[in-house]
Design an enzyme around this catalytic site. Sequence first.
Site, mmCIF file in Angstrom:
data_model
loop_
_atom_site.group_PDB
_atom_site.id
_atom_site.type_symbol
_atom_site.label_atom_id
_atom_site.label_comp_id
_atom_site.label_asym_id
_atom_site.label_seq_id
_atom_site.Cartn_x
_atom_site.Cartn_y
_atom_site.Cartn_z
ATOM 1 N N ASP A 1 0.833 -1.206 0.000
ATOM 2 C CA ASP A 1 0.000 0.000 0.000
ATOM 3 C C ASP A 1 0.864 1.251 0.000
ATOM 4 O O ASP A 1 0.622 2.203 -0.740
ATOM 5 C CB ASP A 1 -0.912 0.018 1.235
ATOM 6 C CG ASP A 1 -1.983 -1.050 1.178
ATOM 7 O OD1 ASP A 1 -1.747 -2.088 0.522
ATOM 8 O OD2 ASP A 1 -3.043 -0.872 1.783
ATOM 9 N N CYS B 1 1.878 -7.181 5.173
ATOM 10 C CA CYS B 1 1.223 -5.938 4.766
ATOM 11 C C CYS B 1 -0.294 -6.062 4.847
ATOM 12 O O CYS B 1 -0.856 -7.149 4.947
ATOM 13 C CB CYS B 1 1.668 -5.558 3.358
ATOM 14 S SG CYS B 1 1.188 -3.871 2.867
ATOM 15 N N SER C 1 -6.005 5.137 4.138
ATOM 16 C CA SER C 1 -4.963 4.406 4.849
ATOM 17 C C SER C 1 -5.256 4.453 6.339
ATOM 18 O O SER C 1 -5.899 5.393 6.833
ATOM 19 C CB SER C 1 -3.604 5.048 4.571
ATOM 20 O OG SER C 1 -2.646 4.636 5.513
#
Length: 557
Positions: A84, A125, A473
Site C-alpha cells: 500500500d 502488509c 490508509s
Amino acid sequence: MPDKLNTRSCFITEGPTRAPARAMLKSMGLTDEEIARPMIGIANTWIETMPCNFHLRRLSEKIKQGVRQAGGTPIEFNTIAISDGITMGTEGMKTSLISREVVADSIELVARGHYFDGIIAISGCDKTIPGTVMALCRMNIPSLMIYGGSIAPGKFQGHDVTIQDVFEGVGKFAAHKMTADELKDLEDHACPAAGACGGQFTANTMSMAFAALGISPMGMNDIPAMDSKKDEACIQAGKLVMELLKKNIRPADIITRKSLENAIAAVCASGGSTNAVLHLIAIAHEIGVKLSINDFDRISKKTPLLGDLKPGGRFVATDLYEAGGVRLMMKRLLDAKILHEDSLTVTTRTIGEEAHEAEETPEQKVVRPLDHPLKPTGGLVILKGNLAPEGCVLKVAGEKRLTFTGPARVFNCEEDAFKAVKDQKIKAGDVVVIRYEGPKGGPGMREMLGVTAALVGEGLGDSVALLTDGRFSGATHGLMAGHIAPEAVDRGPIAILKDGDKITFDIPKRRLNVTVSQAEIKKRFKTWKLPKPRYTSGVMAKYAKLVSSATKGAVTS
C-alpha cells in the site's frame, strides 16, 4: 481427538495408486516417514516489494521447525502481496484491495489441491492479513495466522517517526514548511528495517483485531518484526497448529458472532483503521456470520477509546508491545464488561483466560485506564444520510470536530485532488470530494493517504473535510469519510455533486448530508452518464464485475 491426523493428506500419500505422488514428493527430499505424517501448509506472503513482508522467510523457517518438532511435515508455499505504502498515490494502488481476494483464492487453491491437514498463514502488509484469514475460513481446517510484526520507529530530528510523517512531509514541502534536504533526511530515516508500518494503521489494526478474534495466538503478533523473540514465537506457532489438529479445533469454532464483536471492540478501543470495517465484514461473510456496518457503530458507542496510538495519538506498535501488548487492551475490555470472555482462541484457551494474564508495565502511557479514556466512545463511527444512503465510515480518534459544513470541491479521481492540494487550491472550510474511486469505479477502491496527508502537512487538517467512495490508509486522520455507499458508478448521490454544494458532517446525529433536494438529485441524474470503465480486460475488469458494495466488505463471491 481423532485417531488419524492425516485425514486429508492421506488422499494424496497413501495406497499403491499414490506411488507417483510419493515419488514426486521424494524427489524434493521427503522420506517415507515424513510423507506419512500430517501435512501442514505454510502459506507465506514473503515478497521483496516491501519491508512489511521482506523478513518472512526467516519466520517461515522457524515455523517449519516447530511443526517438525511436533510431528508434522511442513510444506511451504507462497502467494502475492501489494505494498500500500509504495503504490500509494499511483494507479498501482488500485491493485491493493484486489490483492486481498487473490491472496485468499491462491491459498485456498493450494490447500484444496494438496489436501493439507492444517495451515499456518504468515502475513505482513495490510491486505495479506485479512486475505490469509479469509482463506482459513474457506478451508475450515485446523489453522492459525501469525503476523510478521511491526517495524521499529525511525528517528528524525530527535523524535520517533513513521511512514505517516513522510507522507505529511510531502505536504509540508509543498507548503514550503520543510526544505528538500529535511524531506530527504526524513525519507532516509523513517523506515529503519523490515516490518509493517508502525502506527495503529491498517496492518497493526488487523493484527490486533485477529488476536482479539482468536485466530492469531495472543501475544505472538505483538512482537516486533526484528525482535529475536519473534523467532521463538514462530517455533511455538508451528507446534500450536499440531495441537489444533490433535484437538480438531477449526476456524468455525473460533470465529463466531461473539469473537467478531471482540475484534470490533479492539479496533474501536485502539483508534484503529477504517479498513477494519471492510475486512471484518469480509471475514464474517467467509465464515457465514451476519455482520453489518451498523454493528461497528453500535459497539463503538459503548467502547471507550483507550489506545493513545498514531495516527490520532502519540505512540506506535512497539510502544504498545512494551506497555503490555494486545493482551493488556483485552484486559481493559474485559474489565469494562465489553469482551465476550468465553470465546475460544487458537491457543485452545478462551480470550478471557488470555486477558487475565495481562502484565501492565508500570507507569505506561499507551493504554489509558478505564476511568481516564481518551474519549468515552470508540474511534469509529458510521454516518448515513442523503449522501450515503447505505452508509460510510469515519475515524474520530484524534478528531475534535463534531460538526462541519462547507462547500464541495469535487474531483473525479485522486490525482486531480492531489494536484489541487499540492497547488494550494484547497482552502480552509472546503469539503474535498473524490469520487469514482470505489470498489467497482476505481476499480479497487484506492486509499487516499497521499491526499489526506498532504492536507495535514499543509496545515489544513483541522479546517477541511473530505469524503470519498474510496478508502483511507490507517495512517489517515482528520474529518475524513470513506467507503461512501452506494459508490458513484452505482448511482450513489456522490455522483451528482457539484462544486459549491453545501455538505454537512454531523457526528452526534450520525448524518452526512448535502443541501440538495431529492427532486434536484433526480434531475441531475437525468443528465448523468456512467463513465467508461478504465479496464476492459484482465484481473481489474474481472474484479469490477464481481465486487460487492463496501458495506458488504467488497467481497467478490
